[in-house]
Design a protein around this motif. Structure first.
Motif, short mmCIF file in Angstrom:
data_model
loop_
_atom_site.label_atom_id
_atom_site.label_comp_id
_atom_site.label_asym_id
_atom_site.label_seq_id
_atom_site.Cartn_x
_atom_site.Cartn_y
_atom_site.Cartn_z
N MET A 73 0.83 -1.19 0.00
CA MET A 73 0.00 0.00 0.00
C MET A 73 0.87 1.25 0.00
SD MET A 73 -2.50 1.26 3.03
CE MET A 73 -2.97 -0.43 3.38
N GLY A 74 0.69 2.10 -1.02
CA GLY A 74 1.49 3.32 -1.08
C GLY A 74 0.95 4.37 -0.12
N ASP A 75 1.84 5.12 0.53
CA ASP A 75 1.38 6.19 1.42
C ASP A 75 1.05 7.42 0.60
OD1 ASP A 75 1.64 4.56 3.57
OD2 ASP A 75 3.65 5.22 4.09
N LEU A 76 0.39 8.37 1.26
CA LEU A 76 -0.11 9.56 0.57
C LEU A 76 0.27 10.81 1.33
CD1 LEU A 76 -3.79 8.30 0.07
CD2 LEU A 76 -2.22 8.78 -1.81
N LEU A 77 0.43 11.90 0.59
CA LEU A 77 0.54 13.21 1.23
C LEU A 77 -0.38 14.17 0.48
CD1 LEU A 77 1.96 15.08 3.33
CD2 LEU A 77 3.43 15.78 1.44
N PHE A 78 -1.40 14.68 1.20
CA PHE A 78 -2.27 15.71 0.62
C PHE A 78 -1.66 17.06 0.96
CE2 PHE A 78 -5.03 12.07 1.09
CZ PHE A 78 -5.79 12.10 -0.07
N ARG A 79 -1.34 17.85 -0.05
CA ARG A 79 -0.76 19.18 0.16
C ARG A 79 -1.82 20.25 -0.01
NH1 ARG A 79 4.66 18.61 -2.66
NH2 ARG A 79 6.03 18.14 -0.92
N ASN A 80 -1.83 21.22 0.90
CA ASN A 80 -2.69 22.40 0.79
C ASN A 80 -4.17 22.03 0.63
OD1 ASN A 80 -3.67 24.98 0.50
ND2 ASN A 80 -3.05 25.16 -1.66
N VAL A 81 -4.70 21.46 1.69
CA VAL A 81 -6.14 21.13 1.69
C VAL A 81 -6.84 21.95 2.78
CG1 VAL A 81 -5.93 18.80 0.75
CG2 VAL A 81 -5.77 19.15 3.24
N ALA A 82 -8.18 22.05 2.64
CA ALA A 82 -9.03 22.62 3.69
C ALA A 82 -9.72 21.47 4.39
CB ALA A 82 -10.06 23.55 3.07
N LEU A 83 -10.04 21.65 5.66
CA LEU A 83 -10.74 20.62 6.42
C LEU A 83 -12.13 21.13 6.82
CD1 LEU A 83 -7.78 19.39 8.71
CD2 LEU A 83 -8.56 18.46 6.50
N PRO A 84 -13.07 20.23 7.10
CA PRO A 84 -14.44 20.69 7.42
C PRO A 84 -14.51 21.59 8.65
CG PRO A 84 -14.43 18.34 6.97
CD PRO A 84 -12.99 18.77 7.02
N ASP A 85 -13.52 21.51 9.56
CA ASP A 85 -13.57 22.36 10.77
C ASP A 85 -13.08 23.78 10.50
OD1 ASP A 85 -10.81 22.16 10.58
OD2 ASP A 85 -10.56 20.90 12.34
N GLY A 86 -12.73 24.09 9.24
CA GLY A 86 -12.37 25.46 8.89
C GLY A 86 -10.87 25.67 8.70
N ARG A 87 -10.05 24.68 9.10
CA ARG A 87 -8.61 24.84 8.85
C ARG A 87 -8.36 24.88 7.34
NH1 ARG A 87 -5.96 20.14 12.42
NH2 ARG A 87 -8.11 19.38 12.42
N ARG A 88 -7.44 25.74 6.93
CA ARG A 88 -7.11 25.86 5.51
C ARG A 88 -5.61 25.79 5.32
NH1 ARG A 88 -11.04 29.79 2.28
NH2 ARG A 88 -12.96 29.33 3.40
N GLY A 89 -5.20 25.39 4.12
CA GLY A 89 -3.78 25.43 3.77
C GLY A 89 -2.93 24.46 4.56
N VAL A 90 -3.50 23.36 5.00
CA VAL A 90 -2.71 22.37 5.76
C VAL A 90 -2.36 21.18 4.87
CG1 VAL A 90 -3.65 22.98 8.02
CG2 VAL A 90 -4.80 21.22 6.65
N ASP A 91 -1.35 20.45 5.29
CA ASP A 91 -0.98 19.19 4.65
C ASP A 91 -1.45 18.04 5.55
OD1 ASP A 91 0.32 20.87 2.93
OD2 ASP A 91 2.35 20.31 3.58
N LEU A 92 -1.81 16.94 4.93
CA LEU A 92 -2.23 15.75 5.71
C LEU A 92 -1.47 14.55 5.17
CD1 LEU A 92 -5.73 14.73 6.90
CD2 LEU A 92 -4.33 13.08 5.65
#
Ligand code: FE2
Length: 426
Positions: A1-20
């Protein structure tokens, strides 16, 4: 299983510009400028919303995609739908139910809908639908949580063998106890069915989810009895009242007493906006009642409220495509939940609130939780509902299950951009 990095996303709680970052199937880090692991797939989010999966708190998978079999519902009423389902039942085969349900689950995955609570009719002595959906549950388990409710469609006391069949279904592995008190012969028998079913749940340590007061009759008050027995038996947080449409027509004074009772008992409420707006009010001329339960008032009273799809292409409803954003959008309109916080609450009703109904403790976005994620072609929950946004990527336990290209259109207009942009940039 390959790992993932999401760059510059918004989250439902209002956080913006974060990586996951996702490692070994779990969310490992949420921050700004998180470094990628070697070999990880990097997904450029471009500020888009990364949400937990959609959850459908109320569905009927044994009937789905059977539209037109053996005929269509001419009157459009709940009662003709129940009669039509009764005509179809003797013709059902286990293979056909499995095939239709698996097809529906494909649709669900493509739409980022990764957990469904489905009622399954137990009033057929063969328990054909129960066997079929238990098989479907096993087959979809790697990618979709299917929770089954033993549902006595023809009435627990009204239909012979219903209670015995319901217990047989539970013995075979069905998860939750269902009911339909408003369909019993009398109000008293409806109340008696609620007592029997809640006591059975207490004895077996199971959850309850009843079709409750799905009518326009303001005197259909089985939700009061359901809250009472929940309180009496200590079933707080494990009981759900589905539909509750009679509350739409109830006297306001009575409702002012009822909502605190529901909240005190920790009973969850599930509205089914597409179906309620279609089936209720059918005996009205004009004005016609909307029929959906009092969603904003229940929420304001501290009750956990979720939205369900209920039906897709079956004896009760001819449309639908496993799109919980369509459900949220209809709920928003019918309940007139148009403030920013209310629109966000409608997004919660098809994600976190619904997960609470099912008891899915792992649902949500936080470090350490399973990497179950949906990347949407929208920048926040309100835009997701407005656009019924494309699910660009659907991930379960870190594995990509589905990808859909972004919805776009090329414009050929003088002095205008060549590509359409549906977003209002902020
Ligand atoms: Fe239902």
């Amino acid at each position: 299983m390959g790992d993932l990095l999401f760059r510059n996303v918004a989250l439902p709680d209002g956080r913006r510009g974060v990586d996951l970052r996702v490692r070994e199937g779990r969310i490992d880090a949420i921050a700004t400028a998180v470094p990628a692991d070697d070999g990880a797939e990097i997904v450029e989010g471009e500020g888009r919303l990364l949400a937990p999966p959609f959850v459908d708190a109320h569905f009927h998978m044994d009937a789905t995609l059977s539209y037109g079999l053996p005929r269509v519902n001419a009157s459009g009423t709940l009662l003709e739908g129940i009669a039509l389902w009764g005509e179809l039942k003797p013709q059902l085969t286990q293979d056909a139910i499995v095939e239709r349900a698996l097809r529906y689950c494909d649709w669900a995955v493509a739409r980022g809908l990764l957990a469904i609570r489905s009622h399954v009719d137990v009033c057929d002595d063969r328990l054909l639908a129960v066997e079929a959906l238990l098989e479907v549950k096993r087959r979809v388990a790697p990618y979709l949580d299917l929770q089954l409710v033993a549902f006595p469609q023809d009435g627990l006391l009204r239909s012979p063998n219903a209670l015995a069949n319901l217990e047989r279904a539970l013995d075979r592995g069905v998860d939750v106890i269902g009911g339909i008190p408003h369909f019993e012969r009398t109000m008293a028998e409806g109340a008696e069915s609620v007592r029997i079913l809640c006591e059975l749940a207490a004895k077996r340590g199971l959850r309850v989810d009843m079709h409750c007061d799905e009518s326009d009759d303001p005197l259909s008050r089985h939700i009061e009895t359901l809250a009472f027995h929940t309180q009496r038996l200590g079933l707080h947080g494990r009981v759900t009242g589905s539909h509750l449409t009679s509350m739409h027509s109830m006297d306001n004074y009575y409702v002012s007493k009822l909502i605190p009772l529901i909240a005190e008992a920790g009973v969850h409420a599930v509205a089914n906006p597409l179906i309620n707006i279609t089936l209720q009010g059918r005996h009205d001329s004009y004005p016609k009642r909307r029929g959906m339960t009092r969603v904003p008032e229940l929420m304001a009273g501290g009750v956990n409220v979720a939205f369900g799809h209920d039906c897709v292409m079956d004896p009760w409803y001819s449309l639908g495509s496993a799109d919980m954003l369509e459900v949220a959008q209809m709920g928003l309109h019918v309940a007139q939940m148009t403030s920013q916080s209310q629109m966000r609450a409608c997004f919660d009703a098809v994600t976190v609130n619904a997960a609470r109904v099912l008891g899915l403790d792992d649902h949500g976005i936080a470090p350490g939780k399973p990497a179950d994620l949906v990347l949407l072609q929208a920048h926040d929950p309100v835009e997701a509902i407005r656009l019924r946004a494309t699910r660009l990527m659907v991930v379960r336990r870190g594995r990509v299950l589905a990808r859909t290209p972004p919805a776009t259109a090329s414009l050929q207009l003088p002095d205008r951009p060549p590509q359409i942009d549906w977003s209002l940039r902020r």
